[in-house]
Write a protein that holds these residues in place. Sequence first.
Motif, PDB file in Angstrom:
ATOM      1  N   ILE A 131       0.854  -1.189   0.000  1.00 39.74           N
ATOM      2  CA  ILE A 131       0.000   0.000   0.000  1.00 39.74           C
ATOM      3  C   ILE A 131       0.887   1.235   0.000  1.00 39.74           C
ATOM      4  N   GLU A 132       0.466   2.248  -0.768  1.00 41.45           N
ATOM      5  CA  GLU A 132       1.156   3.542  -0.780  1.00 41.45           C
ATOM      6  C   GLU A 132       0.141   4.623  -0.448  1.00 41.45           C
ATOM      7  N   PHE A 133       0.625   5.699   0.175  1.00 41.37           N
ATOM      8  CA  PHE A 133      -0.239   6.857   0.402  1.00 41.37           C
ATOM      9  C   PHE A 133       0.540   8.127   0.122  1.00 41.37           C
ATOM     10  N   TYR A 134      -0.111   9.038  -0.604  1.00 38.58           N
ATOM     11  CA  TYR A 134       0.520  10.311  -0.948  1.00 38.58           C
ATOM     12  C   TYR A 134      -0.447  11.451  -0.672  1.00 38.58           C
ATOM     13  N   THR A 135       0.093  12.555  -0.209  1.00 36.54           N
ATOM     14  CA  THR A 135      -0.681  13.785  -0.135  1.00 36.54           C
ATOM     15  C   THR A 135      -0.662  14.421  -1.519  1.00 36.54           C
ATOM     16  N   VAL A 136      -1.438  15.466  -1.707  1.00 37.03           N
ATOM     17  CA  VAL A 136      -1.453  16.123  -3.011  1.00 37.03           C
ATOM     18  C   VAL A 136      -0.099  16.748  -3.330  1.00 37.03           C
ATOM     19  N   ALA A 137       0.688  17.040  -2.286  1.00 35.95           N
ATOM     20  CA  ALA A 137       1.981  17.702  -2.498  1.00 35.95           C
ATOM     21  C   ALA A 137       3.061  16.744  -2.966  1.00 35.95           C
ATOM     22  N   ASN A 138       3.043  15.479  -2.520  1.00 33.34           N
ATOM     23  CA  ASN A 138       4.123  14.558  -2.893  1.00 33.34           C
ATOM     24  C   ASN A 138       3.652  13.409  -3.786  1.00 33.34           C
ATOM     25  N   ARG A 139       2.489  13.566  -4.388  1.00 32.36           N
ATOM     26  CA  ARG A 139       1.952  12.503  -5.246  1.00 32.36           C
ATOM     27  C   ARG A 139       2.765  12.386  -6.523  1.00 32.36           C
ATOM     28  N   PRO A 140       3.227  11.172  -6.897  1.00 37.91           N
ATOM     29  CA  PRO A 140       3.991  10.974  -8.135  1.00 37.91           C
ATOM     30  C   PRO A 140       3.126  11.257  -9.362  1.00 37.91           C
ATOM     31  N   SER A 141       3.774  11.566 -10.446  1.00 39.51           N
ATOM     32  CA  SER A 141       3.056  11.934 -11.672  1.00 39.51           C
ATOM     33  C   SER A 141       2.152  10.811 -12.179  1.00 39.51           C
ATOM     34  N   GLU A 142       2.560   9.544 -11.978  1.00 36.30           N
ATOM     35  CA  GLU A 142       1.754   8.438 -12.498  1.00 36.30           C
ATOM     36  C   GLU A 142       0.408   8.296 -11.803  1.00 36.30           C
ATOM     37  N   PHE A 143       0.224   8.965 -10.659  1.00 33.24           N
ATOM     38  CA  PHE A 143      -1.058   8.895  -9.959  1.00 33.24           C
ATOM     39  C   PHE A 143      -1.805  10.228  -9.965  1.00 33.24           C
ATOM     40  N   LYS A 144      -1.374  11.141 -10.798  1.00 32.60           N
ATOM     41  CA  LYS A 144      -2.077  12.412 -10.938  1.00 32.60           C
ATOM     42  C   LYS A 144      -3.160  12.249 -12.003  1.00 32.60           C
ATOM     43  N   ARG A 145      -4.231  11.586 -11.598  1.00 34.97           N
ATOM     44  CA  ARG A 145      -5.333  11.345 -12.502  1.00 34.97           C
ATOM     45  C   ARG A 145      -6.213  12.591 -12.595  1.00 34.97           C
ATOM     46  N   ALA A 146      -6.836  12.763 -13.739  1.00 39.40           N
ATOM     47  CA  ALA A 146      -7.619  13.978 -14.009  1.00 39.40           C
ATOM     48  C   ALA A 146      -8.695  14.201 -12.951  1.00 39.40           C
ATOM     49  N   GLY A 147      -8.605  15.377 -12.294  1.00 46.05           N
ATOM     50  CA  GLY A 147      -9.634  15.790 -11.349  1.00 46.05           C
ATOM     51  C   GLY A 147      -9.645  15.035 -10.037  1.00 46.05           C
ATOM     52  N   GLY A 148      -8.620  14.204  -9.768  1.00 40.19           N
ATOM     53  CA  GLY A 148      -8.643  13.421  -8.542  1.00 40.19           C
ATOM     54  C   GLY A 148      -7.423  13.651  -7.677  1.00 40.19           C
ATOM     55  N   GLY A 149      -7.493  13.158  -6.444  1.00 46.38           N
ATOM     56  CA  GLY A 149      -6.356  13.200  -5.541  1.00 46.38           C
ATOM     57  C   GLY A 149      -6.161  14.484  -4.780  1.00 46.38           C
ATOM     58  N   ALA A 150      -7.164  15.366  -4.752  1.00 40.28           N
ATOM     59  CA  ALA A 150      -7.000  16.621  -4.020  1.00 40.28           C
ATOM     60  C   ALA A 150      -6.915  16.401  -2.520  1.00 40.28           C
ATOM     61  N   CYS A 151      -7.425  15.269  -2.051  1.00 38.99           N
ATOM     62  CA  CYS A 151      -7.401  14.974  -0.617  1.00 38.99           C
ATOM     63  C   CYS A 151      -6.400  13.877  -0.265  1.00 38.99           C
ATOM     64  N   GLY A 152      -5.616  13.479  -1.257  1.00 41.80           N
ATOM     65  CA  GLY A 152      -4.649  12.413  -1.028  1.00 41.80           C
ATOM     66  C   GLY A 152      -4.997  11.185  -1.864  1.00 41.80           C
ATOM     67  N   THR A 153      -4.025  10.291  -2.021  1.00 42.97           N
ATOM     68  CA  THR A 153      -4.216   9.120  -2.858  1.00 42.97           C
ATOM     69  C   THR A 153      -3.726   7.874  -2.146  1.00 42.97           C
ATOM     70  N   VAL A 154      -4.592   6.852  -2.099  1.00 43.79           N
ATOM     71  CA  VAL A 154      -4.212   5.532  -1.583  1.00 43.79           C
ATOM     72  C   VAL A 154      -4.050   4.608  -2.761  1.00 43.79           C
ATOM     73  N   VAL A 155      -2.852   3.994  -2.863  1.00 44.24           N
ATOM     74  CA  VAL A 155      -2.549   3.068  -3.957  1.00 44.24           C
ATOM     75  C   VAL A 155      -2.391   1.674  -3.350  1.00 44.24           C
ATOM     76  N   ILE A 156      -3.151   0.721  -3.860  1.00 44.48           N
ATOM     77  CA  ILE A 156      -3.146  -0.644  -3.317  1.00 44.48           C
ATOM     78  C   ILE A 156      -2.702  -1.611  -4.394  1.00 44.48           C
ATOM     79  N   TRP A 157      -1.811  -2.548  -3.991  1.00 43.66           N
ATOM     80  CA  TRP A 157      -1.346  -3.595  -4.898  1.00 43.66           C
ATOM     81  C   TRP A 157      -1.724  -4.933  -4.313  1.00 43.66           C
ATOM     82  N   THR A 158      -2.456  -5.733  -5.096  1.00 44.10           N
ATOM     83  CA  THR A 158      -2.875  -7.044  -4.620  1.00 44.10           C
ATOM     84  C   THR A 158      -1.841  -8.106  -4.966  1.00 44.10           C
ATOM     85  N   LYS A 159      -1.868  -9.214  -4.225  1.00 44.35           N
ATOM     86  CA  LYS A 159      -0.915 -10.298  -4.440  1.00 44.35           C
ATOM     87  C   LYS A 159      -1.173 -10.987  -5.776  1.00 44.35           C
ATOM     88  N   ARG A 160      -0.125 -11.472  -6.398  1.00 42.11           N
ATOM     89  CA  ARG A 160      -0.226 -12.169  -7.696  1.00 42.11           C
ATOM     90  C   ARG A 160       0.064 -13.636  -7.509  1.00 42.11           C
TER      91      ARG A 160
END
Length: 293
Positions: A264-293
């Motif tokens: 799991i990753e969490f970013y605020t709007v200030a340190n969010r990587p470019s790959e998670f800057k989706r259009a119109g989203g992430g103003a309150c932060g972004t939670v990125v989840i990776w499931t097991k393969r």
Amino acid sequence: MTSAPAGRTWSSAVSALLYHTLGIRTFAALVLMQLVLLTLPSAMMNAQQVPATGALAGRVIADSTSRPVAGAMIAIGETGRSAQSDSAGLFTAVGIPSGIHIVRVRALGFAPFEQRIRFDSGQRVDVDVALTVLPQTLAGVNVVARPVPSFLKDFDARRRTGMGRFLDTTDIAPYANSQLATLLSSRVPGVRQVRFGGRTALASSRGNASLKEIPGGDTMDRQLGAPRACYVQIVIDNITLYQGQVDEPLFNADHVNLQAIAAIEFYTVANRPSEFKRAGGGACGTVVIWTKR
């Protein structure tokens, strides 16, 4: 006239008889021999009272500081005799058989000391022992790198930058029987859980001043009692499931099985990587989840 005791009269008579029979020289020799025999037991007793063992006394100090070493063990060869130094470094060992013995001194944190010393009966040997301090060596640490699965290569690369919050299976495992919202609100500063109508959404705990309109979910969410809040963007396996838009259905975090999550990753709007800057989203932060393969 007072008569002499019978024993004394008989002894005097025997002596007179021997004197006249043997002559003066032979009689004198017999008297001298008797005196020697009478004094021999006393001489032997005195000889037995002379100690047949020696003693060892001294002080143990550190050679670099001259401070006393307490608790040092002093062993005298194979005699079974030993002693221990006190708080002043002093020690005494007695009952040491005569002869040459190897004196060994050991103390925690010091190099061992050995010296050959001769012990004589009734004699005490005084010796000062200066021990050398051993250098402190830290135990080696074996670092074993855990292999990173190929689908988490980017996760690992972002974690190395130190920007954001990162949780892997080691962090997640203790919460395996809990909910995602419990894990994130406990381990990630700035994330809180919002409960409504038997559901749980994830929101920022750091305000929503940058939002023109505060999200509150869709009509169903509002009917279930969802409050308006700064809900975080949710991305699972690189697919955006919630962006934080007005009237957008809220993401129910209770549907996530923690045992199926690899990272799991969490970013605020200030340190969010470019790959998670989706259009119109992430103003309150972004939670990125990776499931097991």
